[in-house]
Design a protein around this motif. Sequence first.
Motif, PDB file in Angstrom:
ATOM      1  N   SER A   1       0.847  -1.189   0.000  1.00 47.47           N
ATOM      2  CA  SER A   1       0.000   0.000   0.000  1.00 47.47           C
ATOM      3  C   SER A   1       0.885   1.242   0.000  1.00 47.47           C
ATOM      4  CB  SER A   1      -0.894  -0.003   1.224  1.00 47.47           C
ATOM      5  OG  SER A   1      -0.122   0.237   2.369  1.00 47.47           O
ATOM      6  N   ASP A   2       0.294   2.407  -0.100  1.00 41.85           N
ATOM      7  CA  ASP A   2       1.104   3.627  -0.094  1.00 41.85           C
ATOM      8  C   ASP A   2       1.716   3.896   1.285  1.00 41.85           C
ATOM      9  OD1 ASP A   2      -1.317   4.190   0.953  1.00 41.85           O
ATOM     10  OD2 ASP A   2      -1.818   5.845  -0.386  1.00 41.85           O
ATOM     11  N   ARG A   3       1.258   3.187   2.292  1.00 39.39           N
ATOM     12  CA  ARG A   3       1.900   3.285   3.599  1.00 39.39           C
ATOM     13  C   ARG A   3       3.006   2.245   3.758  1.00 39.39           C
ATOM     14  NH1 ARG A   3      -1.382   5.246   8.565  1.00 39.39           N
ATOM     15  NH2 ARG A   3       0.084   6.948   8.331  1.00 39.39           N
ATOM     16  N   GLY A   4       3.182   1.440   2.774  1.00 40.95           N
ATOM     17  CA  GLY A   4       4.237   0.440   2.828  1.00 40.95           C
ATOM     18  C   GLY A   4       3.809  -0.913   3.354  1.00 40.95           C
ATOM     19  N   LYS A   5       2.516  -1.063   3.603  1.00 36.30           N
ATOM     20  CA  LYS A   5       2.050  -2.358   4.126  1.00 36.30           C
ATOM     21  C   LYS A   5       1.797  -3.327   2.966  1.00 36.30           C
ATOM     22  CE  LYS A   5      -0.948  -1.725   7.729  1.00 36.30           C
ATOM     23  NZ  LYS A   5      -2.177  -1.164   8.319  1.00 36.30           N
ATOM     24  N   ILE A   6       2.005  -4.603   3.258  1.00 33.58           N
ATOM     25  CA  ILE A   6       1.766  -5.635   2.245  1.00 33.58           C
ATOM     26  C   ILE A   6       0.267  -5.787   2.033  1.00 33.58           C
ATOM     27  CG2 ILE A   6       2.090  -8.068   1.663  1.00 33.58           C
ATOM     28  CD1 ILE A   6       4.559  -8.025   3.503  1.00 33.58           C
ATOM     29  N   ARG A   7      -0.146  -5.779   0.785  1.00 33.06           N
ATOM     30  CA  ARG A   7      -1.573  -5.910   0.484  1.00 33.06           C
ATOM     31  C   ARG A   7      -2.038  -7.339   0.729  1.00 33.06           C
ATOM     32  NH1 ARG A   7      -1.563  -1.869  -4.067  1.00 33.06           N
ATOM     33  NH2 ARG A   7      -2.307  -0.017  -2.982  1.00 33.06           N
TER      34      ARG A   7
ATOM     35  N   THR B   1       7.555 -12.645   1.408  1.00 40.88           N
ATOM     36  CA  THR B   1       8.958 -12.878   1.754  1.00 40.88           C
ATOM     37  C   THR B   1       9.868 -11.923   0.995  1.00 40.88           C
ATOM     38  OG1 THR B   1       8.286 -15.178   1.723  1.00 40.88           O
ATOM     39  CG2 THR B   1      10.589 -14.744   2.184  1.00 40.88           C
ATOM     40  N   ALA B   2       9.557 -11.733  -0.287  1.00 44.47           N
ATOM     41  CA  ALA B   2      10.374 -10.849  -1.115  1.00 44.47           C
ATOM     42  C   ALA B   2      10.315  -9.416  -0.598  1.00 44.47           C
ATOM     43  CB  ALA B   2       9.898 -10.911  -2.563  1.00 44.47           C
ATOM     44  N   VAL B   3       9.119  -8.984  -0.220  1.00 48.45           N
ATOM     45  CA  VAL B   3       8.962  -7.622   0.320  1.00 48.45           C
ATOM     46  C   VAL B   3       9.778  -7.476   1.597  1.00 48.45           C
ATOM     47  CG1 VAL B   3       7.320  -6.021   1.387  1.00 48.45           C
ATOM     48  CG2 VAL B   3       6.713  -7.167  -0.726  1.00 48.45           C
ATOM     49  N   LYS B   4       9.734  -8.494   2.432  1.00 49.02           N
ATOM     50  CA  LYS B   4      10.454  -8.431   3.709  1.00 49.02           C
ATOM     51  C   LYS B   4      11.964  -8.412   3.488  1.00 49.02           C
ATOM     52  CE  LYS B   4       6.616 -10.423   6.121  1.00 49.02           C
ATOM     53  NZ  LYS B   4       5.945 -11.660   6.500  1.00 49.02           N
ATOM     54  N   ASN B   5      12.426  -9.206   2.532  1.00 44.01           N
ATOM     55  CA  ASN B   5      13.851  -9.191   2.187  1.00 44.01           C
ATOM     56  C   ASN B   5      14.245  -7.821   1.660  1.00 44.01           C
ATOM     57  OD1 ASN B   5      14.978 -11.660   2.831  1.00 44.01           O
ATOM     58  ND2 ASN B   5      14.141 -12.642   1.021  1.00 44.01           N
ATOM     59  N   SER B   6      13.389  -7.294   0.830  1.00 46.89           N
ATOM     60  CA  SER B   6      13.620  -5.997   0.221  1.00 46.89           C
ATOM     61  C   SER B   6      13.681  -4.897   1.281  1.00 46.89           C
ATOM     62  CB  SER B   6      12.478  -5.730  -0.745  1.00 46.89           C
ATOM     63  OG  SER B   6      12.900  -4.939  -1.794  1.00 46.89           O
ATOM     64  N   ARG B   7      12.825  -5.005   2.265  1.00 50.34           N
ATOM     65  CA  ARG B   7      12.814  -4.031   3.358  1.00 50.34           C
ATOM     66  C   ARG B   7      14.109  -4.060   4.136  1.00 50.34           C
ATOM     67  NH1 ARG B   7       6.936  -5.278   5.915  1.00 50.34           N
ATOM     68  NH2 ARG B   7       5.674  -3.962   4.555  1.00 50.34           N
TER      69      ARG B   7
ATOM     70  N   ALA C   1      16.668  -2.000   2.610  1.00 50.44           N
ATOM     71  CA  ALA C   1      16.242  -0.601   2.426  1.00 50.44           C
ATOM     72  C   ALA C   1      15.835  -0.290   0.992  1.00 50.44           C
ATOM     73  CB  ALA C   1      17.318   0.377   2.902  1.00 50.44           C
ATOM     74  N   LEU C   2      15.366  -1.294   0.279  1.00 52.53           N
ATOM     75  CA  LEU C   2      14.848  -1.047  -1.065  1.00 52.53           C
ATOM     76  C   LEU C   2      13.379  -0.636  -0.995  1.00 52.53           C
ATOM     77  CD1 LEU C   2      16.396  -4.135  -2.866  1.00 52.53           C
ATOM     78  CD2 LEU C   2      17.072  -1.780  -3.181  1.00 52.53           C
ATOM     79  N   LEU C   3      12.708  -1.139   0.020  1.00 51.48           N
ATOM     80  CA  LEU C   3      11.318  -0.771   0.263  1.00 51.48           C
ATOM     81  C   LEU C   3      11.203  -0.283   1.704  1.00 51.48           C
ATOM     82  CD1 LEU C   3       9.301  -3.716  -1.326  1.00 51.48           C
ATOM     83  CD2 LEU C   3       9.612  -1.437  -2.261  1.00 51.48           C
ATOM     84  N   PRO C   4      10.259   0.605   1.968  1.00 49.15           N
ATOM     85  CA  PRO C   4      10.115   1.114   3.337  1.00 49.15           C
ATOM     86  C   PRO C   4       9.381   0.126   4.258  1.00 49.15           C
ATOM     87  CG  PRO C   4       8.508   2.132   1.904  1.00 49.15           C
ATOM     88  CD  PRO C   4       9.339   1.258   1.035  1.00 49.15           C
ATOM     89  N   TYR C   5       9.735   0.176   5.524  1.00 48.84           N
ATOM     90  CA  TYR C   5       8.952  -0.573   6.518  1.00 48.84           C
ATOM     91  C   TYR C   5       7.627   0.149   6.738  1.00 48.84           C
ATOM     92  CZ  TYR C   5      12.617  -3.790   7.957  1.00 48.84           C
ATOM     93  OH  TYR C   5      13.548  -4.790   7.992  1.00 48.84           O
ATOM     94  N   THR C   6       7.727   1.444   6.899  1.00 52.77           N
ATOM     95  CA  THR C   6       6.531   2.274   7.036  1.00 52.77           C
ATOM     96  C   THR C   6       6.827   3.537   6.262  1.00 52.77           C
ATOM     97  OG1 THR C   6       7.500   3.276   8.977  1.00 52.77           O
ATOM     98  CG2 THR C   6       5.898   1.535   9.366  1.00 52.77           C
ATOM     99  N   SER C   7       5.822   4.107   5.669  1.00 50.39           N
ATOM    100  CA  SER C   7       6.019   5.446   5.153  1.00 50.39           C
ATOM    101  C   SER C   7       4.812   6.256   5.594  1.00 50.39           C
ATOM    102  CB  SER C   7       6.187   5.454   3.637  1.00 50.39           C
ATOM    103  OG  SER C   7       5.194   4.669   3.039  1.00 50.39           O
ATOM    104  N   ALA C   8       5.047   7.120   6.534  1.00 47.41           N
ATOM    105  CA  ALA C   8       3.963   7.904   7.103  1.00 47.41           C
ATOM    106  C   ALA C   8       3.414   8.849   6.037  1.00 47.41           C
ATOM    107  CB  ALA C   8       4.467   8.692   8.299  1.00 47.41           C
ATOM    108  N   ALA C   9       2.387   8.365   5.346  1.00 50.82           N
ATOM    109  CA  ALA C   9       1.755   9.198   4.327  1.00 50.82           C
ATOM    110  C   ALA C   9       0.683  10.049   5.005  1.00 50.82           C
ATOM    111  CB  ALA C   9       1.155   8.326   3.234  1.00 50.82           C
ATOM    112  N   ARG C  10       1.112  11.080   5.620  1.00 53.23           N
ATOM    113  CA  ARG C  10       0.265  11.982   6.417  1.00 53.23           C
ATOM    114  C   ARG C  10      -0.412  11.285   7.583  1.00 53.23           C
ATOM    115  NH1 ARG C  10       0.217  13.695   1.207  1.00 53.23           N
ATOM    116  NH2 ARG C  10      -0.771  11.729   0.878  1.00 53.23           N
TER     117      ARG C  10
END
Lengths: 96, 78
Positions: free
Chosen positions: B37-43, B60-66, B69-78
């Motif tokens: 998602s735009d907040r960085g959560k896995i859909r 698993t791929a998203v977690k490896n990527s995180r 630092a290729l993907l954010p753990y969280t991105s505070a979108a406001r």
Amino acid sequence: MRRYELMVLLDPDVEERTVAPSLEQYLGVVRNDGGTVEKVDIWGRRRLAYEIGKKAEGIYAIVDLVAEPAAVKELDRQLNLNETVLRTKLIRPETR
Amino acid sequence: MAKVPTRKPKKKVCVFCKEKISYVDYKDTNLLRKFISDRGKIRARRVTGNCTQHQRDVATAVKNSREMALLPYTSAAR
């Protein structure tokens, strides 16, 4: 012998030109143990998704190699001892 | 009396099965971004329509990527 994929995330303060030679030096561990390095891909400077040790950027490098588990383990250990290495990730691509 | 479904269930086909991709690469952030998602959560699977195995591979791929630092753990979108 097993196939591995190693990703190294380096400190952005390191000169990009010196990355390849210093990486080669580490890969000597694998070569001396009878392993082969198939590909070294240096992505270069990239923005990090979050800060690591107050650094917003990092230099990424991907290494494909075939080696004995022990040699790769030693390589990973040595990389992590280096201060300029922020992160490493060792993956066996086809076993997932 | 039969219950009338208010919404017709649209059957989604797993994109990885359709494309016959067996390995989800953690380095392919453009692909993985479609599954966060735009907040960085896995859909969730019900959103992505992935099959059980591929949803797991994506996670698993998203977690490896995180971790790299290729993907954010969280991105505070406001």
